[in-house]
Design a protein around this motif. Structure first.
Motif, mmCIF file in Angstrom:
data_model
loop_
_atom_site.group_PDB
_atom_site.id
_atom_site.type_symbol
_atom_site.label_atom_id
_atom_site.label_comp_id
_atom_site.label_asym_id
_atom_site.label_seq_id
_atom_site.Cartn_x
_atom_site.Cartn_y
_atom_site.Cartn_z
ATOM 1 N N UNK A 165 -11.397 3.579 3.994
ATOM 2 C CA UNK A 165 -10.064 3.004 3.799
ATOM 3 C C UNK A 165 -9.655 2.178 5.008
ATOM 4 N N UNK A 166 -9.901 2.725 6.226
ATOM 5 C CA UNK A 166 -9.536 1.995 7.434
ATOM 6 C C UNK A 166 -10.329 0.701 7.564
ATOM 7 N N UNK A 167 -11.608 0.727 7.194
ATOM 8 C CA UNK A 167 -12.429 -0.497 7.243
ATOM 9 C C UNK A 167 -11.875 -1.556 6.307
ATOM 10 N N UNK A 168 -11.437 -1.120 5.113
ATOM 11 C CA UNK A 168 -10.877 -2.064 4.143
ATOM 12 C C UNK A 168 -9.559 -2.649 4.651
ATOM 13 N N UNK A 169 -8.737 -1.817 5.340
ATOM 14 C CA UNK A 169 -7.457 -2.301 5.860
ATOM 15 C C UNK A 169 -7.669 -3.342 6.949
ATOM 16 N N UNK A 170 -8.724 -3.125 7.779
ATOM 17 C CA UNK A 170 -9.021 -4.080 8.848
ATOM 18 C C UNK A 170 -9.432 -5.424 8.267
ATOM 19 N N UNK A 171 -10.258 -5.383 7.219
ATOM 20 C CA UNK A 171 -10.701 -6.629 6.584
ATOM 21 C C UNK A 171 -9.537 -7.354 5.911
ATOM 22 N N UNK A 219 -15.064 10.654 5.726
ATOM 23 C CA UNK A 219 -15.769 9.460 5.261
ATOM 24 C C UNK A 219 -14.840 8.574 4.426
ATOM 25 N N UNK A 220 -14.025 9.186 3.577
ATOM 26 C CA UNK A 220 -13.075 8.417 2.760
ATOM 27 C C UNK A 220 -12.080 7.681 3.650
ATOM 28 N N UNK A 221 -11.586 8.374 4.662
ATOM 29 C CA UNK A 221 -10.605 7.740 5.547
ATOM 30 C C UNK A 221 -11.230 6.581 6.313
ATOM 31 N N UNK A 222 -12.506 6.723 6.714
ATOM 32 C CA UNK A 222 -13.196 5.648 7.430
ATOM 33 C C UNK A 222 -13.324 4.405 6.557
#
Length: 654
Positions: free
Chosen positions: A648-654, A643-646
């Motif tokens: 982080x990845x969402x924030x990187x995409x934004x 869940x943490x990695x998901x």
């Protein structure tokens, strides 16, 4: 039980009230009337008021006297007339008693039973007096009592603290067999008891019946002798009922053969939860020592020690499982609290609700059940108050007037899922957003997804209620629910569709103190993944990992999200020189995920230890375990890690 206990301790009002209430359920059991809403209301009202009558034994308080009189009147009316006030009484479906049924509900006068009562030798040690029990039998009807003294020793060998006498009693009574049995309810483990129906008539006043038969034969031959004297075919014409305490009807032969085994299987020992906790601690230490011994054997390769280590490991697993079962209780043991809450609250809110439960056979640690009772109560209250519409509103939008509320418990991997779902009006995201802006929780310009808006419900002090009631509206609740669930290392999810209802899910890890785990290696450190969450282990080409697109790799012709634990834990070493990579596929809350590790060490029993106050707030590890060589391995919480990695990845995409 209430009736018997009240009678023994002198609560005559409680005894009379529960005795009358029991008569209603005798009629229901015999098919004379059906269980109705009115009967349930009277039953619950009785149970609610019983504490008042225990505190005020003579009913000196006018309100207690009035409520007692009202209840007795309602119960007597139900016994005499059934639920005649019901809307459906005309067709008999509600349980109204016909004239023929009223005649049939009258108890047969003068049924004769043979009661064989044999106290154990230690019967007197707990302050019991067998003569008091015989007096209680006499109050039930007419009796003829024979004392069996053939076990009396010589005077010089007699111990005044032991019981040597047993009794055979012919009892003619109008009460049901269960009531005879209730006379002995507090001494059931301290005596042998048989209750046998002899005849549907009063043998004590029958002119041609010889009562001396009872004392002229041995105790084990009394029943057969009585049947022969009456000239009845025992197998065909006589309804023989033999009961040993609360067991099902058995034949005389079955009772004699199985009584000893029956007592062994039905006995229950109550143990303090503190002692169970101590037992679990000792089992944990045993498993740690067994792990150390296994490591020693692995290094020494001693052929004599090898079978001993294997047998010790099997025994420790069995002991662990038995100890766990002692601390687990089925979830259905608390369903009655929720059912009563819905039953009482729905009429108060003017709503009709069908409350459905599923998964009650799932067993959970008693400590966890106690911790989540209040959060579940709050969610159910919210579902009734804010979710389910009033009957008129539901009818207007084409729904059934009766709403449905489902409480479902199930296991998924290493987690317990508790779902509370209603078919109400759902949650309007725009209303939530406007309220959050009004309270300053978000800015008016904030762009949030539907899920992010729904998550605002768990904010401190958030409420959409327009007025404060006894049920809700103070803005204190859902934030506390999330906090309490978080303290158990669980999480709360919410999903809602406007007009079609809301579902709230509580996801809890199986917080066992000893788990089966898979030890993996990431560089020089060792970690443990709970075995329940592992789907499979395999090796794949490192080229597949290097060519992964957006964190997805192909595993066995299946696309899986990929998480490189080597990189996640801060390793900067290049792994491209290795031809194969070790992959562990785990099942998380949402889907399967592939984890990359350096190596797979093997399976083990891991004793969970807390991380201490300095690390208790981290999310990625559910604890630690001490290995056989004395070193420490951290236990991964794969759900929190993924869940943490998901996020982080969402924030990187934004």
């Amino acid at each position: 039980s209430l009736k018997g206990g009240a009678g023994m301790f002198g609560f005559s009002k409680v005894e009379a009230l529960t005795h009358h209430l029991e008569n209603i359920y005798d009629l229901i059991r015999d098919g004379k009337i059906e269980l109705t809403e009115k009967i349930l209301n009277v039953s619950f009202n009785t149970l609610d008021l019983l504490p008042n009558y225990i505190e005020d034994i003579p009913l000196d308080k006018p309100e207690n006297q009035q409520s007692y009189t009202d209840l007795m009147g309602k119960i007597e009316q139900l016994i005499e007339n059934g639920d005649s006030d019901s809307d459906d009484s005309s067709d008999g479906a509600t349980g109204a008693v016909s004239e023929e049924q009223v005649v049939n509900t009258e108890k047969v006068n003068g049924i004769t039973y043979l009661v064989q009562f044999k106290p154990h030798k230690t019967f007197l040690n707990n302050g019991n007096n067998p003569l008091f029990l015989l007096e209680d039998l006499e109050e039930l009807g007419k009796t003829y009592i024979v004392a069996r003294t053939n076990s009396l020793p010589e005077l010089k060998n007699l111990n005044a603290h032991e019981t040597y006498v047993h009794w055979d009693v012919l009892l003619v009574t109008e009460v049901a067999e269960d009531e005879i049995q209730d006379t002995f309810m507090f001494v059931e483990d301290e005596c042998d008891l048989q209750i046998l129906k002899v005849a549907d008539e009063d043998l004590l006043t029958k002119d041609d019946f010889d009562l001396t038969l009872l004392s002229s034969v041995e105790s084990d031959q009394v029943f057969t002798t009585l049947i022969d004297e009456l000239g009845v075919n025992e197998e065909v014409e006589t309804e023989e009922v033999v009961r040993t305490f609360k067991d099902e009807p058995r034949s005389v032969e079955q009772t004699n053969k199985e009584s000893k085994a029956l007592k062994q299987t039905s006995s229950v020992v109550r143990v303090s939860s503190l002692k169970i906790g101590e037992l679990m601690d000792l089992v944990s230490e045993l498993i740690t020592m067994q792990s150390a011994l296994g490591l020693f054997q692995e290094n020494e390769k001693n052929p004599v020690l090898e079978p001993i280590v294997e047998n010790l490991e099997k025994l420790s697993v069995q002991l662990r499982d038995v100890a766990f079962q002692m601390s687990l209780v089925p979830f259905e043991s608390v369903f009655f609290r929720f059912e009563r809450l819905i039953r009482d609250l729905a009429p108060q809110l003017g709503k009709k609700v069908n409350f459905v439960t599923a998964g009650g056979d799932i067993e959970i640690d008693k400590i966890i059940i106690d911790a989540i009772l209040e959060p579940l109560m709050h969610i159910l209250r919210n579902s009734l108050d804010h979710g389910i519409e009033l009957p008129a509103e539901r009818k207007k939008v084409g729904k059934d007037e009766q709403g449905e509320l489902l409480l479902n418990i199930y296991r998924s991997g290493s987690n317990i899922h508790i779902s509370i779902k209603d078919d109400g009006k759902g949650i309007d995201p725009e209303v939530i957003r406007a309220k959050a802006v009004q309270k300053g929780l978000i800015s008016a310009e904030a762009r949030l997804s539907k899920n992010e808006i729904l998550e605002l419900i768990f904010a401190n002090g958030f409420s959409t209620a327009t007025e404060v009631t006894d049920v809700s509206g103070r803005g204190v609740g859902m934030d506390v629910v999330r906090k309490n669930i978080g303290n158990l290392r669980g999480k709360v999810k919410i999903d809602s569709e406007l007009g079609n209802g809301t579902e709230i899910q509580i996801i809890l890890p199986l917080t066992l103190s000893i788990i089966d785990g898979l030890m993996v290696r990431i560089r020089e450190e060792r970690y443990v993944i709970p075995l329940d969450s592992i789907d499979r282990c395999l090796k794949i080409s490192t080229n597949l990992i290097e060519d992964n697109l957006n964190g997805v790799i192909m595993v066995d012709n299946e696309q899986l999200p990929f998480l490189d634990l080597i990189a996640e834990f801060g390793s900067e070493q290049n792994m491209s020189d290795e031809a194969k990579a070790n992959i562990v596929v785990v099942n998380t809350i949402n889907r399967a995920v592939a984890l990359r590790v350096d190596g797979i060490v093997g399976q083990l029993q891991a004793v969970l230890k807390p991380l201490g106050k300095f690390y208790r707030n981290q999310d990625f590890f559910s604890g630690a375990t001490i290995l056989g060589d004395g070193s420490v391995a951290l236990i991964l919480d794969v759900n929190k890690l993924v869940e943490h990695r998901r996020v982080v990845q969402s924030a990187e995409v934004e």
